[in-house]
Structures are given as C-alpha cells and as structure tokens.
Design a protein around this motif. Structure first.
Motif, PDB file in Angstrom:
ATOM      1  N   TYR A  56     -30.623  44.304  -6.339  1.00 18.69           N
ATOM      2  CA  TYR A  56     -30.031  43.551  -7.447  1.00 18.69           C
ATOM      3  C   TYR A  56     -28.527  43.799  -7.559  1.00 18.69           C
ATOM      4  CZ  TYR A  56     -34.885  42.889  -8.822  1.00 18.69           C
ATOM      5  OH  TYR A  56     -36.217  42.550  -8.830  1.00 18.69           O
ATOM      6  N   PHE A  57     -28.127  45.063  -7.434  1.00 22.88           N
ATOM      7  CA  PHE A  57     -26.697  45.412  -7.490  1.00 22.88           C
ATOM      8  C   PHE A  57     -26.510  46.811  -6.919  1.00 22.88           C
ATOM      9  CE2 PHE A  57     -28.628  46.475 -11.579  1.00 22.88           C
ATOM     10  CZ  PHE A  57     -28.222  47.785 -11.793  1.00 22.88           C
ATOM     11  N   GLU A  70     -19.692  46.286 -16.799  1.00 22.69           N
ATOM     12  CA  GLU A  70     -20.229  45.647 -15.595  1.00 22.69           C
ATOM     13  C   GLU A  70     -21.651  46.125 -15.301  1.00 22.69           C
ATOM     14  OE1 GLU A  70     -19.254  45.109 -10.814  1.00 22.69           O
ATOM     15  OE2 GLU A  70     -18.009  46.443 -12.040  1.00 22.69           O
ATOM     16  N   GLN A  73     -24.088  44.708 -17.829  1.00 25.60           N
ATOM     17  CA  GLN A  73     -24.384  43.304 -17.525  1.00 25.60           C
ATOM     18  C   GLN A  73     -25.338  43.180 -16.340  1.00 25.60           C
ATOM     19  OE1 GLN A  73     -23.221  40.524 -19.390  1.00 25.60           O
ATOM     20  NE2 GLN A  73     -24.868  39.611 -18.177  1.00 25.60           N
ATOM     21  N   ASN A  74     -25.105  44.007 -15.307  1.00 25.62           N
ATOM     22  CA  ASN A  74     -25.987  43.993 -14.134  1.00 25.62           C
ATOM     23  C   ASN A  74     -27.420  44.369 -14.503  1.00 25.62           C
ATOM     24  OD1 ASN A  74     -24.086  43.193 -12.240  1.00 25.62           O
ATOM     25  ND2 ASN A  74     -23.455  45.295 -11.761  1.00 25.62           N
ATOM     26  N   ASP A  77     -28.972  41.438 -16.462  1.00 24.77           N
ATOM     27  CA  ASP A  77     -29.284  40.325 -15.556  1.00 24.77           C
ATOM     28  C   ASP A  77     -30.539  40.629 -14.734  1.00 24.77           C
ATOM     29  OD1 ASP A  77     -27.070  38.990 -16.473  1.00 24.77           O
ATOM     30  OD2 ASP A  77     -25.804  39.433 -14.736  1.00 24.77           O
ATOM     31  N   SER A  78     -30.656  41.879 -14.263  1.00 25.64           N
ATOM     32  CA  SER A  78     -31.802  42.272 -13.437  1.00 25.64           C
ATOM     33  C   SER A  78     -33.097  42.269 -14.240  1.00 25.64           C
ATOM     34  CB  SER A  78     -31.561  43.660 -12.835  1.00 25.64           C
ATOM     35  OG  SER A  78     -30.374  43.676 -12.073  1.00 25.64           O
TER      36      SER A  78
END
Length: 201
Positions: A56-57, A70, A73-74, A77-78
C-alpha cells in the motif's frame, strides 16, 4: 495514536495503537488486509493491524514510527481500500519539547517526589517528578502525553500517589542520548533553546 513497524520481528505488518482497552473485552473484525480490534461492550476501537503494508505504501523506519500527515493519510487510504470507513485522527503536534519549570513543591504523600509546574509554550503542565536534581528555574526536556520513549514506553496521563501528572521531565538516559550519565537526574538544558520548541534527539 501510536504506530509500530518491525519487518524482521513481526513481518510486513503495521500496528496502529489507539486506546488501551482491557484485553478480556477485545474482539476483532477482519476485512482484506486490515483488522480492527475493538471493545465488544462499547465498540470503541483499540487499534488496527494492516498486513502486507508495503503493498500500500512505503514505511520509513523501524520500531515506533513518527506519525505525520502523509503517513496518517496513507493509513486512512489503506483502511478505506480494505472496506473500513473510519477516518483516523491524530494529534500531530511535537511530543518532545523544551520546557521551563516555573514552580516546584514537595509531594504531600511521597518524600522523593516533587510536583512541578512546567511551561511548554502554549500551556503549563503539572508533572510529578522523582529526580533528585529537579528545581524551579530549569530548562528541561518534556515528553508530553502521547510521546513514545526510545524504550517503547508510551507517556500517558497518570496519578502518582494521588496527584495528577501530565507528561514526564526526561533524563539523558531515558532519551538514550550518547554518553548519558548513569546516575539519576533529569537533563538540564544550558543552551538558547526556546520554550515550547521541538526537542530533537
């Protein structure tokens, strides 16, 4: 909210700790790569585990991971990609700051403890401290509530012998600074550090 990642210790899993809840009442809900851990009675969320997180990141670092906008947010989103609609929020203000001890008084119920009023810029905190060298007028390092110490200990609001305490006045050893003295005592800052500014180590 605290975030932990240790690829070699537990694999590619991000652990998101939100609230300390009695283990006996916890259950979990799994959706894809995400697991929500929550209180069966109140539905309060204790945290999330995000498996295969590198798909995912990219996670920078190892152990306790510093949370920023950041990363938050990651994570959100995941979780959404895996079917969870909850938006996580976090206090992203600095957790290790320069403080100034404005008052010190003896703890009424403990000979070796002091009650300190500490100016950390935008607020004044009451912190119970057991260091023998703590005095009013000192510039010190304060770990605010929510800070994660190098040892992994999370700083929480507490009550020590009946007196509320919010935060910790740190020693060099607790901060794991190089060449930290081993004897008990807080780190007293001698430089031009501004009260309330972030302390980096």
């Amino acid at each position: 909210m605290n975030v932990f990642y240790n690829f070699h210790g537990i694999g590619d899993t991000l652990i998101i700790f939100m609230k300390d809840i009695e283990k006996s009442v916890l259950t979990y809900e799994k959706k894809g790569d995400a697991v929500r851990i929550f209180d069966t009675n109140t539905n309060e969320t204790a945290g999330f585990n995000l498996f295969n997180v590198s798909s995912y990141f990219k996670v920078e670092g190892n152990g306790n991971i510093e949370l920023n906008e950041e990363l938050l947010q990651n994570i959100n989103d995941s979780l959404e990609k895996n079917g969870f609609t909850t938006k996580l929020e976090a206090d992203l203000s600095p957790k290790f700051v320069v403080g100034f001890i404005t008052e010190k008084e003896k703890h009424p119920n403990a000979d070796k403890l002091s009650i300190c009023k500490v100016n950390v810029g935008e607020e004044q905190l009451q912190i119970v401290c057991g260091a023998p060298n703590v005095e009013a007028g000192q510039k010190v390092v304060v770990a605010k509530v929510g800070a994660v110490m190098p040892s992994g200990m999370v700083i929480k609001d507490a009550e020590l012998r009946g007196v509320p305490s919010s935060g910790m006045i740190c020693s060099a050893r607790e901060l794991e600074l190089p060449n930290a003295p081993q004897e008990k005592g807080i780190l007293v800052l001698e430089g031009d550090d501004e009260i309330g500014e972030t302390f980096t180590f």
